[in-house]
Design a protein around this motif. Structure first.
Motif, mmCIF file in Angstrom:
data_model
loop_
_atom_site.group_PDB
_atom_site.id
_atom_site.type_symbol
_atom_site.label_atom_id
_atom_site.label_comp_id
_atom_site.label_asym_id
_atom_site.label_seq_id
_atom_site.Cartn_x
_atom_site.Cartn_y
_atom_site.Cartn_z
ATOM 1 N N MET A 37 1.035 -1.094 -0.255
ATOM 2 C CA MET A 37 -0.111 -0.238 -0.078
ATOM 3 C C MET A 37 0.663 1.244 -0.111
ATOM 4 O O MET A 37 0.150 2.315 0.034
ATOM 5 C CB MET A 37 -0.641 -0.484 1.334
ATOM 6 C CG MET A 37 -1.545 -0.936 1.030
ATOM 7 S SD MET A 37 -3.273 -1.235 0.057
ATOM 8 C CE MET A 37 -4.062 0.435 0.632
ATOM 9 N N ALA A 38 1.932 1.122 -0.154
ATOM 10 C CA ALA A 38 3.021 2.064 0.063
ATOM 11 C C ALA A 38 2.372 3.572 -0.979
ATOM 12 O O ALA A 38 2.474 4.404 -0.555
ATOM 13 C CB ALA A 38 4.909 2.077 -0.245
ATOM 14 N N GLU A 39 1.928 3.269 -2.368
ATOM 15 C CA GLU A 39 1.796 3.899 -3.084
ATOM 16 C C GLU A 39 0.335 4.932 -2.833
ATOM 17 O O GLU A 39 0.804 6.208 -2.716
ATOM 18 C CB GLU A 39 1.602 3.652 -4.597
ATOM 19 C CG GLU A 39 1.923 4.259 -5.770
ATOM 20 C CD GLU A 39 1.697 3.741 -7.373
ATOM 21 O OE1 GLU A 39 1.520 4.522 -7.923
ATOM 22 O OE2 GLU A 39 2.108 3.025 -7.062
ATOM 23 N N LYS A 40 -0.388 4.242 -2.330
ATOM 24 C CA LYS A 40 -1.342 4.402 -2.352
ATOM 25 C C LYS A 40 -0.884 5.338 -0.719
ATOM 26 O O LYS A 40 -1.930 6.216 -0.482
ATOM 27 C CB LYS A 40 -2.534 3.229 -1.519
ATOM 28 C CG LYS A 40 -3.875 4.075 -1.507
ATOM 29 C CD LYS A 40 -5.022 2.756 -1.278
ATOM 30 C CE LYS A 40 -6.336 3.346 -2.210
ATOM 31 N NZ LYS A 40 -7.175 2.000 -2.529
ATOM 32 N N TRP A 41 -0.900 5.246 0.531
ATOM 33 C CA TRP A 41 -0.584 5.833 1.374
ATOM 34 C C TRP A 41 0.570 6.843 1.055
ATOM 35 O O TRP A 41 1.139 7.815 1.801
ATOM 36 C CB TRP A 41 -0.068 4.735 2.374
ATOM 37 C CG TRP A 41 -1.179 4.274 3.005
ATOM 38 C CD1 TRP A 41 -2.813 4.586 3.177
ATOM 39 C CD2 TRP A 41 -1.452 2.752 4.087
ATOM 40 N NE1 TRP A 41 -3.650 3.516 3.028
ATOM 41 C CE2 TRP A 41 -2.279 2.811 3.606
ATOM 42 C CE3 TRP A 41 -0.276 1.802 4.099
ATOM 43 C CZ2 TRP A 41 -2.990 1.168 4.609
ATOM 44 C CZ3 TRP A 41 -0.268 1.224 4.831
ATOM 45 C CH2 TRP A 41 -1.630 0.090 5.029
ATOM 46 N N TRP A 49 11.883 2.330 -4.423
ATOM 47 C CA TRP A 49 11.662 0.843 -5.251
ATOM 48 C C TRP A 49 11.078 1.541 -6.003
ATOM 49 O O TRP A 49 9.849 1.524 -6.721
ATOM 50 C CB TRP A 49 11.129 0.019 -4.073
ATOM 51 C CG TRP A 49 11.685 0.202 -2.949
ATOM 52 C CD1 TRP A 49 12.903 0.526 -1.936
ATOM 53 C CD2 TRP A 49 11.561 -1.589 -1.988
ATOM 54 N NE1 TRP A 49 13.756 -0.053 -1.047
ATOM 55 C CE2 TRP A 49 12.689 -1.289 -0.786
ATOM 56 C CE3 TRP A 49 10.702 -2.330 -1.947
ATOM 57 C CZ2 TRP A 49 12.528 -1.937 0.571
ATOM 58 C CZ3 TRP A 49 11.046 -2.932 -0.614
ATOM 59 C CH2 TRP A 49 11.615 -2.776 0.166
ATOM 60 N N GLU A 50 11.846 -0.584 -7.567
ATOM 61 C CA GLU A 50 11.237 -0.502 -8.855
ATOM 62 C C GLU A 50 9.454 -0.821 -7.644
ATOM 63 O O GLU A 50 8.998 -1.922 -6.948
ATOM 64 C CB GLU A 50 11.564 -1.213 -8.690
ATOM 65 C CG GLU A 50 12.787 -0.154 -9.502
ATOM 66 C CD GLU A 50 12.768 0.127 -10.700
ATOM 67 O OE1 GLU A 50 11.980 0.090 -11.757
ATOM 68 O OE2 GLU A 50 13.028 1.635 -10.898
ATOM 69 N N PRO A 51 8.277 -0.305 -8.497
ATOM 70 C CA PRO A 51 6.867 -0.931 -8.398
ATOM 71 C C PRO A 51 7.220 -2.316 -8.537
ATOM 72 O O PRO A 51 6.250 -3.250 -7.898
ATOM 73 C CB PRO A 51 6.422 -0.911 -9.810
ATOM 74 C CG PRO A 51 6.927 0.706 -10.214
ATOM 75 C CD PRO A 51 7.786 0.375 -10.688
ATOM 76 N N PHE A 56 6.661 -7.581 -5.619
ATOM 77 C CA PHE A 56 7.420 -8.822 -5.235
ATOM 78 C C PHE A 56 7.628 -8.688 -3.392
ATOM 79 O O PHE A 56 7.263 -10.046 -3.402
ATOM 80 C CB PHE A 56 8.512 -9.269 -5.517
ATOM 81 C CG PHE A 56 9.728 -10.582 -5.518
ATOM 82 C CD1 PHE A 56 9.096 -11.701 -6.081
ATOM 83 C CD2 PHE A 56 11.085 -10.765 -4.761
ATOM 84 C CE1 PHE A 56 9.985 -13.278 -5.838
ATOM 85 C CE2 PHE A 56 11.624 -11.838 -4.440
ATOM 86 C CZ PHE A 56 11.254 -13.010 -4.673
ATOM 87 N N PHE A 57 8.795 -7.852 -3.016
ATOM 88 C CA PHE A 57 8.386 -7.932 -1.739
ATOM 89 C C PHE A 57 7.572 -8.382 -1.007
ATOM 90 O O PHE A 57 7.713 -9.477 0.169
ATOM 91 C CB PHE A 57 9.683 -7.397 -0.954
ATOM 92 C CG PHE A 57 10.069 -7.003 -0.034
ATOM 93 C CD1 PHE A 57 10.691 -7.920 0.276
ATOM 94 C CD2 PHE A 57 9.690 -6.431 1.208
ATOM 95 C CE1 PHE A 57 11.363 -8.227 2.226
ATOM 96 C CE2 PHE A 57 9.483 -6.438 2.480
ATOM 97 C CZ PHE A 57 10.519 -7.265 3.197
ATOM 98 N N GLY A 58 6.221 -7.171 -1.193
ATOM 99 C CA GLY A 58 4.836 -7.280 -0.004
ATOM 100 C C GLY A 58 4.427 -8.777 -0.621
ATOM 101 O O GLY A 58 3.924 -9.474 0.198
ATOM 102 N N GLY A 59 4.150 -9.394 -1.953
ATOM 103 C CA GLY A 59 3.406 -11.139 -1.986
ATOM 104 C C GLY A 59 4.591 -12.207 -1.379
ATOM 105 O O GLY A 59 3.745 -13.025 -0.501
ATOM 106 N N VAL A 60 5.955 -11.673 -1.481
ATOM 107 C CA VAL A 60 6.269 -12.786 -0.640
ATOM 108 C C VAL A 60 6.159 -12.903 0.725
ATOM 109 O O VAL A 60 6.303 -13.874 1.761
ATOM 110 C CB VAL A 60 7.989 -12.561 -0.845
ATOM 111 C CG1 VAL A 60 8.692 -13.587 0.376
ATOM 112 C CG2 VAL A 60 8.208 -13.129 -2.150
ATOM 113 N N SER A 61 6.933 -11.841 1.349
ATOM 114 C CA SER A 61 6.524 -10.781 3.045
ATOM 115 C C SER A 61 4.717 -11.840 3.036
ATOM 116 O O SER A 61 4.026 -12.626 3.961
ATOM 117 C CB SER A 61 6.537 -9.465 3.251
ATOM 118 O OG SER A 61 7.729 -8.897 2.761
#
Length: 77
Positions: A37-41, A49-51, A56-61
């Motif tokens: 949610m970094a872009e929205k917030w 970071w690149e989108p 990828f990091f958010g999905g893996v987390s």
């Protein structure tokens, strides 16, 4: 007497491990939500970071956090 002590030790370890797994899982899911949610917030530190990297990091987390929660709940039984 010795068997009771061993049983109590194993039981307390299982409870501690369950609490640890669920807590770490919730933290990882929280990190995933923040990163995704970094872009929205409008979180500047994460917008550099690149989108694809954020996704990828958010999905893996999110996957790993969900796994930790599942494992913590499953071990309790």
């Amino acid at each position: 007497m010795q068997e009771d002590r061993t049983y109590n030790k194993e039981k307390s370890y299982r409870v501690m491990r369950t609490i640890y797994d669920v807590t770490m899982g919730v933290l990882m899911v929280g990190v995933a939500v923040v990163v995704l949610m970094a872009e929205k917030w409008n979180i500047e530190q994460l917008l550099v970071w690149e989108p694809w990297m954020r996704n990828f990091f958010g999905g893996v987390s999110l996957l790993y956090g969900s796994f930790r929660i599942y494992r913590g709940i499953k071990q309790q039984r």
